[in-house]
Design a protein around this motif. Structure first.
Motif, PDB file in Angstrom:
ATOM      1  N   SER A   1     -12.432   3.787   0.544  1.00  0.00           N
ATOM      2  CA  SER A   1     -11.299   4.685   1.098  1.00  0.00           C
ATOM      3  C   SER A   1     -11.971   5.896   1.973  1.00  0.00           C
TER       4      SER A   1
ATOM      5  N   GLU B   1      -1.374   2.091   4.264  1.00  0.00           N
ATOM      6  CA  GLU B   1      -1.772   2.164   3.008  1.00  0.00           C
ATOM      7  C   GLU B   1      -0.972   2.133   1.818  1.00  0.00           C
TER       8      GLU B   1
ATOM      9  N   GLY C   1      -5.103  -0.842   4.178  1.00  0.00           N
ATOM     10  CA  GLY C   1      -5.591  -0.153   2.886  1.00  0.00           C
ATOM     11  C   GLY C   1      -6.314  -1.146   2.224  1.00  0.00           C
TER      12      GLY C   1
END
Length: 556
Positions: free
Chosen positions: A324, A345, A386
């Motif tokens: 991330s 996300e 995500g």
């Protein structure tokens, strides 16, 4: 002025300053009426450490660099945190029966008298910089003593069998509140990424994850467990009456002047609820790609991918490998007011300015796939997903890349070459995978050697073989961890990412469509310039960033 001249001459004699620099500084001093020391530091001609060392020599005292000095905990604990901070002084060692006290201002006779009275010991003063003393106080006057007192006080006021109303009352009670605040503050000071509060049969264990490794910091009495957990649940806006199912929440706070978010998750265990708090430092979201540990050639390859207007970029690796962070750094690099960037996300960890961020909500039907479909109707240029978890999300992401969008996402695979196969196994057609994939980055996080205490050593044959030394040139210089005050005696301080960047060329695209074996894809990628995870890690060993054992710990 005479004192300034004397100090200046001393700095010149130590070759810390030239005559020309001293003349210019004295001229500035006469104009501003500041002390010579302040002028020199403001103009960055000398460091505070060099100046304090010179001043110490001028008055006949020893100078101590506390970041490299092994402080004796038994000495440091002789005075309270409040007293140490009031006088900016800290006992650091014993010397022939005398207590060695590091002070920022050794001329403060009141401080010396007070410390002598409290410790019942003769005092020998040494000089240290103000910043290093405060840092040492933060490290050595840890929460241990406070926690013991607070835990004891909380335990006296808390009994195991209490109803819900009593829990609410105790949650607002000062000892519990103070204990929880101490746990969080100390974790931030220790650079922890996670706090684990784990109920056991007879007590409660608290552990911090620092540089990817868990360290036990304390054990508390069992009878404060419910109070601590309830306090955390209230802070995170979690239902304190529900103890049978996992829950999660979020806390925002400013700790030591730094804005941090805490992601709180509870998990029912046989001895009570375990709580894990992920500490999200907002400054992490502002990192640049160059700060992450890319080798220059790997970064150059990656740049060719994310600068394209469309295609899919996938980051792969296990949980907690920094995927991330790399994605956020990439978004920072390509963020532009002329582009519409939308992310989906679960959860949204960091808030980014100028970027539209969507939170997954499975209960409401807002899954990754559903959010991605709606995002594609919102005129995006760049889409960040995500995580690709299922066939629907994978197919939608791949089709988005084929229709002219730049798609960034993450996937759980061991290396870059096995990623196309994983997508095909999820149900995406091979020809879609081959034509949409542009770049795959596999990464791991490894600990950096502490720059203050690492030391060079003569590498063994096994070490040289591991880094691929061919025997033709001189063997590379390697370092090993030692441990000092600055790194908490671990020998490591901070982490960096090791990257494997696979660019999908025409040859590799053809192999993906033909469902070629992972190893065959890997061989072609290496022939076309890809540096493997192991190769990148060993290159950083040769650069003195880490050591062989650490690379082998994170890369099989």
């Amino acid at each position: 002025m005479a004192e300034g001249n004397q100090l200046g001459e001393l700095l010149v004699s130590r070759e810390l300053l030239t005559r020309e620099q001293l003349a210019a500084a004295l001229e500035e001093q006469s104009r501003t009426r500041k002390s010579l020391g302040r002028v020199l530091i403001d103009q960055q001609l000398v460091t505070e450490s060099d100046l304090v060392a010179t001043l110490a020599a001028q008055i006949g005292l020893d100078f101590l660099d506390l970041s490299e000095f092994a402080i004796d905990p038994s000495a440091a604990g002789l005075i309270t945190d409040a007293l140490a901070r009031r006088y900016q002084a800290l006992p650091v060692a014993w010397d022939d029966g005398r207590l060695v006290v590091a002070m920022a201002d050794p001329s403060n006779v009141f401080a010396i008298d007070d410390i002598r009275t409290v410790t019942h010991a003769e005092v020998r003063t040494v000089v240290a910089t103000r910043a290093s003393i405060i840092d040492a106080i933060d490290r050595h006057h840890r929460m241990d003593g406070d926690v013991e007192n607070i835990s004891a006080e909380a335990a006296r006021e808390w009994e195991e069998e209490q109803d819900l109303s009593a829990i609410k009352e105790v949650v607002e009670d000062a000892p519990i509140v103070k204990l929880v605040n101490l746990l969080i503050t100390q974790a931030v000071q220790d650079r922890a990424s996670d706090i684990h509060i784990e109920p056991a049969e007879k007590d409660v264990r608290v552990r911090y994850r620092i540089d990817g490794v868990l360290h036990e910091v304390m054990r508390s009495p069992k009878n404060i467990q419910a109070g601590v957990i309830s306090r955390l649940k209230i802070m995170a806006d979690i239902n304190i009456a529900e103890r049978r199912v996992p829950q999660d929440g979020r806390v925002s706070a400013v700790i030591a002047g730094k804005a941090v978010d805490l992601r709180v998750a509870t998990l029912p265990t046989v001895y009570g609820e375990k709580v894990v708090m992920r500490i999200l430092d907002k400054s992490t979201a502002l990192l640049q790609l160059a700060d992450l540990g890319f080798l220059p050639e790997a970064l150059e390859r990656y740049e060719t991918a994310y600068m394209k207007p469309y295609g899919t970029i996938l980051l792969t690796g296990p949980t907690g490998s920094g995927k991330s962070t790399t994605l956020y750094a990439t978004l920072n690099q390509i963020n532009d007011p002329a582009k519409n960037i939308i992310t989906v996300e679960d959860p949204v960890e960091y808030r980014l300015a100028g970027i539209n961020q969507v939170q997954v909500n499975n209960k409401a039907g807002m899954t990754f796939a559903a959010a991605l479909r709606s995002i594609l109707r919102s005129d995006p240029d760049i889409v960040l997903v995500g995580e690709i978890r299922d066939r629907e999300t994978a197919t939608t992401a791949v089709e988005a890349a084929l229709t002219g969008h730049l798609v960034l996402s993450t996937l759980h695979t061991n290396d870059a070459a096995s990623t196309p196969t994983r997508l095909v196994e999820m149900g995406v057609e091979p020809f879609l995978v081959g034509s949409s994939l542009d770049c795959i980055v596999a990464q791991r996080l490894a600990r950096k050697l502490c720059t203050r205490c690492k030391e060079p050593y003569a590498p063994t044959g096994a070490d040289l073989e591991a880094v691929g030394w061919d025997g033709e040139d001189d063997p590379p210089e390697m370092f090993r961890p030692i441990g000092c005050g600055a790194c908490g005696r671990t020998g490591y301080h901070g982490r960096f990412a090791i990257h494997e960047v696979l660019l999908v060329s025409e040859d590799i695209e053809r192999m993906i469509v033909e469902r070629a074996h992972t190893e065959d894809i890997k061989k072609i990628a290496i022939a076309q310039g890809m540096i493997t995870l192991r190769g990148a890690g060993m290159a950083q060993v040769c650069n003195g960033v880490t050591n062989v054992e650490e690379v082998l710990r994170v890369i099989v």
